[in-house]
Design a protein around this motif. Structure first.
Motif, PDB file in Angstrom:
ATOM      1  N   VAL A 205      84.320 -22.460 106.851  1.00 20.52           N
ATOM      2  CA  VAL A 205      82.911 -22.627 107.188  1.00 20.52           C
ATOM      3  C   VAL A 205      82.517 -21.482 108.120  1.00 20.52           C
ATOM      4  CG1 VAL A 205      81.217 -24.110 108.312  1.00 20.52           C
ATOM      5  CG2 VAL A 205      83.059 -25.114 106.955  1.00 20.52           C
ATOM      6  N   TYR A 206      81.461 -20.791 107.753  1.00 18.20           N
ATOM      7  CA  TYR A 206      80.982 -19.659 108.545  1.00 18.20           C
ATOM      8  C   TYR A 206      79.761 -20.081 109.349  1.00 18.20           C
ATOM      9  CZ  TYR A 206      84.005 -17.128 105.377  1.00 18.20           C
ATOM     10  OH  TYR A 206      85.084 -16.702 104.664  1.00 18.20           O
ATOM     11  N   LYS A 207      79.629 -19.504 110.532  1.00 20.91           N
ATOM     12  CA  LYS A 207      78.515 -19.829 111.419  1.00 20.91           C
ATOM     13  C   LYS A 207      77.438 -18.759 111.325  1.00 20.91           C
ATOM     14  CE  LYS A 207      81.606 -22.061 114.659  1.00 20.91           C
ATOM     15  NZ  LYS A 207      82.257 -21.966 115.945  1.00 20.91           N
ATOM     16  N   GLN A 208      76.209 -19.137 111.650  1.00 23.98           N
ATOM     17  CA  GLN A 208      75.109 -18.178 111.638  1.00 23.98           C
ATOM     18  C   GLN A 208      75.417 -17.024 112.584  1.00 23.98           C
ATOM     19  OE1 GLN A 208      71.291 -19.931 111.998  1.00 23.98           O
ATOM     20  NE2 GLN A 208      70.222 -18.034 111.655  1.00 23.98           N
TER      21      GLN A 208
ATOM     22  N   SER B 170      73.729 -23.429 103.758  1.00 25.64           N
ATOM     23  CA  SER B 170      73.359 -24.796 103.403  1.00 25.64           C
ATOM     24  C   SER B 170      74.559 -25.709 103.615  1.00 25.64           C
ATOM     25  CB  SER B 170      72.920 -24.860 101.938  1.00 25.64           C
ATOM     26  OG  SER B 170      74.049 -24.760 101.096  1.00 25.64           O
ATOM     27  N   HIS B 171      74.316 -26.988 103.602  1.00 24.73           N
ATOM     28  CA  HIS B 171      75.406 -27.949 103.755  1.00 24.73           C
ATOM     29  C   HIS B 171      76.332 -27.935 102.536  1.00 24.73           C
ATOM     30  CE1 HIS B 171      72.321 -30.172 101.565  1.00 24.73           C
ATOM     31  NE2 HIS B 171      73.310 -30.887 101.077  1.00 24.73           N
ATOM     32  N   ASP B 172      75.901 -27.300 101.438  1.00 28.11           N
ATOM     33  CA  ASP B 172      76.710 -27.192 100.223  1.00 28.11           C
ATOM     34  C   ASP B 172      77.648 -25.995 100.251  1.00 28.11           C
ATOM     35  OD1 ASP B 172      75.438 -29.411  99.131  1.00 28.11           O
ATOM     36  OD2 ASP B 172      73.897 -28.192  98.178  1.00 28.11           O
ATOM     37  N   GLY B 173      77.669 -25.229 101.340  1.00 30.67           N
ATOM     38  CA  GLY B 173      78.542 -24.068 101.438  1.00 30.67           C
ATOM     39  C   GLY B 173      77.991 -22.829 100.764  1.00 30.67           C
ATOM     40  N   ILE B 174      76.682 -22.710 100.706  1.00 32.63           N
ATOM     41  CA  ILE B 174      76.015 -21.539 100.141  1.00 32.63           C
ATOM     42  C   ILE B 174      75.503 -20.697 101.299  1.00 32.63           C
ATOM     43  CG2 ILE B 174      74.095 -20.754  98.723  1.00 32.63           C
ATOM     44  CD1 ILE B 174      74.447 -23.372  97.124  1.00 32.63           C
ATOM     45  N   TYR B 175      75.739 -19.381 101.231  1.00 31.04           N
ATOM     46  CA  TYR B 175      75.405 -18.489 102.335  1.00 31.04           C
ATOM     47  C   TYR B 175      74.479 -17.362 101.894  1.00 31.04           C
ATOM     48  CZ  TYR B 175      79.347 -20.816 104.512  1.00 31.04           C
ATOM     49  OH  TYR B 175      80.193 -21.769 105.027  1.00 31.04           O
ATOM     50  N   PHE B 176      73.671 -16.899 102.823  1.00 32.31           N
ATOM     51  CA  PHE B 176      72.854 -15.700 102.651  1.00 32.31           C
ATOM     52  C   PHE B 176      73.267 -14.723 103.735  1.00 32.31           C
ATOM     53  CE2 PHE B 176      70.498 -18.858 100.420  1.00 32.31           C
ATOM     54  CZ  PHE B 176      69.939 -18.175  99.342  1.00 32.31           C
ATOM     55  N   ILE B 177      73.475 -13.473 103.347  1.00 29.46           N
ATOM     56  CA  ILE B 177      73.963 -12.445 104.248  1.00 29.46           C
ATOM     57  C   ILE B 177      72.844 -11.458 104.533  1.00 29.46           C
ATOM     58  CG2 ILE B 177      75.737 -10.668 104.583  1.00 29.46           C
ATOM     59  CD1 ILE B 177      76.806 -13.536 104.040  1.00 29.46           C
TER      60      ILE B 177
ATOM     61  N   GLY C 239      72.056 -12.906  98.625  1.00 33.83           N
ATOM     62  CA  GLY C 239      72.642 -14.205  98.333  1.00 33.83           C
ATOM     63  C   GLY C 239      71.902 -14.859  97.205  1.00 33.83           C
ATOM     64  N   PRO C 240      72.257 -16.043  96.834  1.00 36.08           N
ATOM     65  CA  PRO C 240      73.241 -16.909  97.496  1.00 36.08           C
ATOM     66  C   PRO C 240      74.676 -16.494  97.178  1.00 36.08           C
ATOM     67  CG  PRO C 240      72.366 -18.009  95.559  1.00 36.08           C
ATOM     68  CD  PRO C 240      71.630 -16.700  95.689  1.00 36.08           C
ATOM     69  N   LEU C 241      75.555 -16.737  98.123  1.00 39.47           N
ATOM     70  CA  LEU C 241      76.982 -16.481  97.977  1.00 39.47           C
ATOM     71  C   LEU C 241      77.746 -17.753  98.326  1.00 39.47           C
ATOM     72  CD1 LEU C 241      77.172 -13.053  99.820  1.00 39.47           C
ATOM     73  CD2 LEU C 241      77.503 -13.413  97.383  1.00 39.47           C
ATOM     74  N   LEU C 242      78.840 -17.977  97.622  1.00 41.78           N
ATOM     75  CA  LEU C 242      79.724 -19.087  97.958  1.00 41.78           C
ATOM     76  C   LEU C 242      80.739 -18.628  98.985  1.00 41.78           C
ATOM     77  CD1 LEU C 242      80.310 -20.471  94.356  1.00 41.78           C
ATOM     78  CD2 LEU C 242      78.746 -21.341  96.103  1.00 41.78           C
TER      79      LEU C 242
END
Length: 63
Positions: A2-5, A27-34, A50-53
């Motif tokens: 899990v990555y933090k902002q 998101s809570h689903d583990g989707i990230y934007f960089i 993104g989105p990135l997993l």
């Protein structure tokens, strides 16, 4: 993982593989934007990608 902002990560898959940026949103689903600056070096503008997993990025601390 899990990555933090604002955590610095490196993209490990896709067209921007090897580029680094910070977690801009997740998101809570583990989707990230960089957020990074890989497209607008002249202006210094940041870009959202993104989105990135979670398996498509890794913490820079792991390298």
């Amino acid at each position: 993982m899990v990555y933090k902002q604002n955590e610095l990560v490196q993209i490990t898959k896709g067209s921007l593989k090897g580029q680094t940026g910070k977690i801009a949103a997740s998101s809570h689903d583990g989707i990230y934007f960089i957020q990074g600056n890989w497209n607008s070096h002249e202006t210094g503008a940041s870009n959202l990608y993104g989105p990135l997993l979670g398996d498509e990025i890794t913490s820079v601390a792991n390298y």
